[in-house]
Design an enzyme around this catalytic site. Sequence first.
Site: not given
Ligand SMILES: *Cc1c(COP(=O)(O)O)cnc(C)c1O
Length: 355
Positions: A42-43, A122, A170-171, A208, A296
């Site tokens: 997600g980051s 979050n 993000s999975a 990749t 985090c």
């Molecule tokens: C967890 C999270 C991210 C980051 O995702 P990662 O896959 O851990 O890098 C970004 N935004 C929000 C709102 C999240 O909860």
Amino acid sequence: MGMLLLFIANGRKAKRALEQARERVAKAIGSKPKEIYFTACGSESDNLALKGIAYANQEKGKHIITSKIEHPAVLEACKTLEKQGFEVTYLNVDEKGFVLIEELERNIRKDTILISIMFANNEIGTLQPISEIGRIARAHHILFHTDSVQAIGNVKIDVEEMNIDLLSMSAHKFYGPKGVGALYVREGVKVERIQDGGHQEKNKRAGTENIPGIVGLGKAVELAYENLEQYNEKLTKLREHYISQVQEKIPEIKINGDREKRLPGNANISFSGIEGEELLLKLDERGICSSTGSACSSGMPNPSHVLLAIGLPKELAYGSLRITIGEENTKEDIDFLVEQLTEIIPRLRENSKPR
Ligand SMILES: *Cc1c(COP(=O)(O)O)cnc(C)c1O
């Protein structure tokens, strides 16, 4: 089969798996498969969205609008862009964590190129008025990105109806594997790549592809949307049970976020007169995994930027507990947690009293 033929066959299989995952993600958010780009997390999706759009549109303007309660992946990307000459407006939120629509409109300028507002927070679970923000962005010809890492698999999303131009996911946040994410980019929207190298993902993301991860992401998103209503109903019931039990049994608390427009499994409560970190330790000893601010920033001495932004005094921000209820949780789990809290909180309060 000769070695070369075998490689070709495997390559085809991998490509088919990749495309099937793309179709599954597209179906979940109402986009076209070719608008989905796979990333490592997600980051990375957030960074690619913000920096990629900023670099590709800097001729048009250098102003970006976001909010004060975004995930660090968005906030830190904005800080980097500010060092590079971009201007960022960080919108305030109200006491429930909602972005104020009038403030958003007031801050739109001729050189605004991007609005980035998260779908669901979050820490406090608040769901933003995404359709309304999308409508405003569209009316002003400004691109709209939403960090939907928390919302995917919890909320219905339609990028067409909601006028979303870019969306991060993000999975591992929807029961998929760690180390894989995706970014939706509306067809025709230019994103400059931020990682140099090969030409994977239509030249938007060198490297990749993580095929097993991507396959897992595709399957997880499909499963999440198959059972969405039942899942939401179950989590909402457990959450409301938790909140009402805490309200009944523990005095001097504050429930954070909105009671309705929120992630079904998220509950964030502040307990006055305690240190969240101490509470976490005590809960951990009893087998309960929870969080004070965002996961985090756990371990950092600063109170959560989200809780401060909704106007909590520092004392309450430090004494906040976020729990995330998941598929595997039961009413017994919640009752156990409440029982522990009713024991722990009064003791912590007693200890923290000045003698
Ligand atoms: C967890 C999270 C991210 C980051 O995702 P990662 O896959 O851990 O890098 C970004 N935004 C929000 C709102 C999240 O909860």
